[in-house]
Design an enzyme around this catalytic site. Sequence first.
Site, mmCIF file in Angstrom:
data_model
loop_
_atom_site.group_PDB
_atom_site.id
_atom_site.type_symbol
_atom_site.label_atom_id
_atom_site.label_comp_id
_atom_site.label_asym_id
_atom_site.label_seq_id
_atom_site.Cartn_x
_atom_site.Cartn_y
_atom_site.Cartn_z
ATOM 1 C CB CYS A 52 -1.877 -3.557 5.070
ATOM 2 S SG CYS A 52 -3.928 -2.727 4.962
ATOM 3 C CG ASP B 195 -2.177 -0.597 1.007
ATOM 4 O OD1 ASP B 195 -2.085 -1.488 0.193
ATOM 5 O OD2 ASP B 195 -2.957 -1.062 1.899
ATOM 6 C CG HIS C 66 -11.700 0.624 -0.227
ATOM 7 N ND1 HIS C 66 -11.618 -0.592 0.529
ATOM 8 C CD2 HIS C 66 -10.331 1.493 0.517
ATOM 9 C CE1 HIS C 66 -10.351 -0.988 0.920
ATOM 10 N NE2 HIS C 66 -10.117 0.839 1.212
ATOM 11 C CG HIS D 171 -8.925 5.003 3.202
ATOM 12 N ND1 HIS D 171 -9.725 4.634 4.315
ATOM 13 C CD2 HIS D 171 -8.285 4.359 2.346
ATOM 14 C CE1 HIS D 171 -9.819 3.432 4.389
ATOM 15 N NE2 HIS D 171 -8.672 2.081 3.221
ATOM 16 C CE LYS E 186 -3.633 -4.496 1.182
ATOM 17 N NZ LYS E 186 -4.449 -3.234 2.427
ATOM 18 C CG HIS F 33 -15.064 -0.142 0.807
ATOM 19 N ND1 HIS F 33 -14.263 -0.220 2.415
ATOM 20 C CD2 HIS F 33 -15.130 -1.624 1.301
ATOM 21 C CE1 HIS F 33 -13.946 -1.383 2.907
ATOM 22 N NE2 HIS F 33 -14.099 -2.104 1.908
ATOM 23 C CG ASP G 281 -6.792 -0.098 1.182
ATOM 24 O OD1 ASP G 281 -7.434 -1.512 1.429
ATOM 25 O OD2 ASP G 281 -6.998 1.193 1.693
HETATM 26 ZN ZN LIG Z 1 -8.146 0.633 3.216
#
Ligand SMILES: [Zn+2]
Length: 211
Positions: free
Chosen positions: A155, A12, A52, A85, A110, A56, A50
């Site tokens: 993470c 990330d 989304h 984010h 992810k 989310h 990351d």
């Molecule tokens: Zn996230």
Amino acid sequence: MRSADDVLLLIDLQYDFMPGGALAVAQGDEVVPVANRLARGFTHVVLTQDWHPAQHVSFAANHAGRAPFEMTTLPYGEQVLWPTHCVQDTHGAALHGDLDVPHARALIRKGHHANVDSYSAFLEADRTTPTGLAGYLRETGAKRVYCCGLATDYCVAWSALDARAAGFETVLIDDASRAIDLNGSLAAAWAQLEAAGVKRAQSADVLAGRV
Ligand SMILES: [Zn+2]
């Protein structure tokens, strides 16, 4: 140069986790040059991102009356509510422009399921949905996973714990990671990592082949 048995997993390294980003990790940008140095010593590098949808479930803005960093209970358990984010295809979700890893072999996205968060690069937060990374690593012959990036206590730690649970030797590179440290989360993460047998290393030792 390490063999493909050794995988560097860079977690990330995205603008929203850098200073000035939507979910900034203090000094998060300092890990980018360290990650670049490490990557030059590995033939096998995997990145995560990351990623989304705007609706989310982990975003406080999607829960009426709730604020970022509060806790909520979801069907799969306790969940931190985060600032919005890493929304798909936004600048904040992009990998840092100074990241210099042209030979990275795979990119795992992810958190793309609207109703499930995913700190780990291996298993989503419902602890049942795989991302496919463990299978990819097994099929490509990986034995050891070196994890670093953002954030150490979320993470990176969850990915390292799941790498270990999937049967890989696992190392967390401390100085190539930075933490959020929300309500003691960093100390709690290190206790879990040590109990699980995840090794803690510094980048100089990894680069010198001592770890
Ligand atoms: Zn996230």
